[in-house]
Scaffold this active site. Structure first.
Site, PDB file in Angstrom:
ATOM      1  N   ASN A 299       0.971  -1.482  -0.305  1.00  0.00           N
ATOM      2  CA  ASN A 299       0.067  -0.349  -0.075  1.00  0.00           C
ATOM      3  C   ASN A 299       1.091   1.331  -0.065  1.00  0.00           C
ATOM      4  O   ASN A 299       0.971   2.069  -1.027  1.00  0.00           O
ATOM      5  CB  ASN A 299      -1.020   0.098   1.455  1.00  0.00           C
ATOM      6  CG  ASN A 299      -2.252   1.281   0.502  1.00  0.00           C
ATOM      7  OD1 ASN A 299      -1.855   2.391   0.762  1.00  0.00           O
ATOM      8  ND2 ASN A 299      -3.140   0.933   1.982  1.00  0.00           N
ATOM      9  N   ASP A 300       1.387   1.875   1.554  1.00  0.00           N
ATOM     10  CA  ASP A 300       2.380   2.497   1.150  1.00  0.00           C
ATOM     11  C   ASP A 300       3.526   3.057  -0.182  1.00  0.00           C
ATOM     12  O   ASP A 300       3.551   3.917  -0.468  1.00  0.00           O
ATOM     13  CB  ASP A 300       2.894   2.966   2.328  1.00  0.00           C
ATOM     14  CG  ASP A 300       1.759   3.185   3.649  1.00  0.00           C
ATOM     15  OD1 ASP A 300       0.798   3.407   3.174  1.00  0.00           O
ATOM     16  OD2 ASP A 300       1.665   2.758   4.966  1.00  0.00           O
TER      17      ASP A 300
END
Lengths: 105, 467
Positions: free
Chosen positions: B394-395
């Site tokens: 995600n990040d």
């Protein structure tokens, strides 16, 4: 007890040179091996078990014996666990023969 | 200097060389394992030599045998049984044990010499090194236990800060420094020394609790470096060059590794330690308006996109690790490769919980390591890629990092949004580990496949077989 200037200076030389070696050696390790690197370095400082053994060798009295025993247990966990877990990680970085040729056909 | 002493120095020298080679051989996967075994052999040599050559060891042999047996069983079982996903916390525990051992040795030496002193002060370098070993070893011990708890989920991964917590830390630190100066210069007092050790132990907890779970790997690496320094300090106290060299080596390598990890996230070590960054849970949710724009894709459609593409880049993240999906991922890779699709893996330096975490997991599933590409190596290839398959990351693919004003601004990311199609496998609709919304998911090229990574990838495998 006495510590001579020569002993102090020898230790200082070793300290500085070892720090440079550590810096140089680690700079060349690729990112994908950073987890095993952390774990391998972790195993290396398990050499503290030798320090705990030296305490054990000169132990008299219950307090020092208890400390020596605790130190040996903790140090051994560090050394054995550290090397075994690193070996387990590195065992998985085996290259399978023929894989490269299969890639671009 | 008698023969025994000369031999002892030579054993230390041999051990030190094997430790340096153990780290040096890690530069390539093909030599890394041999290096580690060499280091273990050097360690066995110095331990065995210390046992047979040290005066007085034979009277107290049972301490070594009993302690060594307990430690070996605990360390071996822990190392053999830990699942690969739980590796970071295992390293934290082993590191804590080492730090604890260093602190114990420092305490034993101080009690010995201060107790037998005739009132005159012990030599300055001796006391300074003993205090350094005690405080740094103690911080490494309790800090590592907290780091273990956070990674294991026993302690909340959120940055725990109560009002005035940083002031408490500062006061404890100053108290320890003040006591240290007193112990060195005024009186080698045993009760005050024990207070000094107690403060050090609390300090380790205080310093680690405010740090978010996502930053724990950096903390583990830093604490690893601390233990190295503590070992070097006790090595000086004992006049043992093997400890001095090994400890310094690890202290320096841990410091540079910590720096590399911070650089990969484009944050300073100060920011990591004191900013209380990251919520550490998958609980934060994106706003409802963001949720509605997400487009879902069926596993079969996703499989067809990949099976008929020329190039697929797989981006693994922590979601793949928790779901233990690396086996099915490898199966998917094999099927695609057999169809002539070029499959590569893009590994962000901080994907997962530790640098190289993804490499270890994929290697476990027999994915050849030459398919694993580092960020700089593969980032330009996304433009020429049919499908970027994001599995539980995600990040590290969050384009918000390119804008100002996000907590992750400036962190280098994988350019997955340059690919023709982006398929995101994600457990739920929440934000990632760091709790930051991800605009990639509402990108017009992005489709989402919700669910645990393992069944999702298995569905893709089934889909590719039929395609």
């Amino acid at each position: 007890m006495e510590i001579s200037a020569f002993e102090l200076l020898s230790a200082l030389f070793i300290l500085v040179l070892a720090a440079f070696v550590g810096y140089e050696v680690v700079s060349k390790v690729p990112t994908m091996l950073h987890t095993p690197l952390m774990s391998g370095a972790n195993a290396v400082h398990g050499v503290i078990v030798v320090g705990a053994m030296l305490v054990a060798a000169s132990s008299e009295g219950p307090i020092r014996i208890a400390l020596a025993l605790l130190g040996v247990i903790l140090g051994t966990i560090n050394v054995v666990g550290g090397f075994v877990v690193t070996d387990r990680m590195l065992e998985m970085f085996k290259k399978r023969p023929g894989e490269q040729t299969r890639e671009r056909n | 200097m008698d023969t025994l002493e000369v031999l002892t120095y030579i054993v230390w020298l041999i051990a030190s060389v094997t430790f340096i080679l153990a780290l040096k051989f890690l530069a390539s996967p093909s030599t890394a394992r041999r290096g580690n075994q060499l280091g273990a052999a050097g360690m066995a040599l110095v331990v065995a030599w210390t046992f047979v050559s040290t005066e007085g060891m034979l009277e107290n042999w049972w301490i070594i045998v009993v302690g060594g047996a307990i430690g070996s069983v605990a360390g071996y079982l822990g190392a053999k049984r830990v699942p690969m996903t739980a590796m970071p916390q295992m390293v934290a525990i082993f590191n804590g044990a080492g730090g604890g051992a260093a602190a114990v040795v420092a305490v034993a030496e101080f009690l010995e010499f201060a107790g037998h002193g005739n009132g005159s002060l012990l030599p300055l370098p001796f006391v300074i090194a003993t205090l350094a070993g005690a405080i740094i070893g103690s911080v490494a011990l309790t800090g590592s236990v907290v780091a273990w708890g956070k990674l294991q989920g026993v302690i909340s991964g959120r940055p725990v800060q109560y009002p005035g917590s940083q002031i408490v830390t500062a006061v404890l630190f100053l108290a320890a420094m003040g006591l240290g100066v007193y112990l060195v210069a005024v009186e080698n007092s045993i009760p005050l020394f024990l207070v000094f050790v107690a403060i050090s132990l609390v300090l380790g907890v205080q310093l680690t609790m405010p740090i978010g779970g996502a930053d724990m790997p950096v903390v583990v690496s830093l604490l690893n470096s601390y233990t190295g320094i503590a070992v070097a300090a006790t090595g000086f106290v004992l006049g043992n060059y093997a400890l001095l060299i090994a400890g310094t080596l690890v202290g320096a390598s841990g410091a540079i590794l910590t720096q590399l990890m911070c650089k990969a996230m484009n944050r300073s070590i100060f920011n990591v330690l004191f900013a209380g960054f990251g919520t550490g849970g998958d609980t934060a949710t994106a706003g409802p308006e963001g949720e509605e724009q997400l487009r879902e894709i069926s596993a079969d459609d996703a499989a067809v996109l990949m099976a008929y593409g020329k190039r697929v880049i797989i981006v693994p993240g922590y979601g793949m690790a928790v779901a233990q999906a690396q086996g099915p991922v490898r199966e998917l890779m094999d099927l695609l490769v057999a169809r002539g699709v070029d499959v590569q893996f893009a590994i962000h330096p901080v994907a997962g919980r530790m640098p190289g975490h993804m490499n270890v997991l994929l290697a476990e599933a027999n994915v050849p390591y030459d398919r694993l590409k580092e960020m700089d190596e593969i980032n330009d290839d996304f433009a020429d890629t049919d499908v970027a398959l994001i599995i539980g990351a995600n990040d590290v693919v969050n384009p918000a990092a390119r804008e100002e004003g996000s907590p992750i601004s400036g962190m280098p990311i994988l350019n997955v949004d340059h690919a023709q199609n982006i398929i995101v496998l994600k457990r739920g609709r929440g934000a990632g580990f760091a709790g930051i919304p991800n605009p990639l998911f509402s990108n017009e090229k992005t489709t989402m496949l919700f669910g645990d990574a393992k069944p999702s990838v298995a569905a893709l495998v089934a889909g590719v077989k039929q395609a």
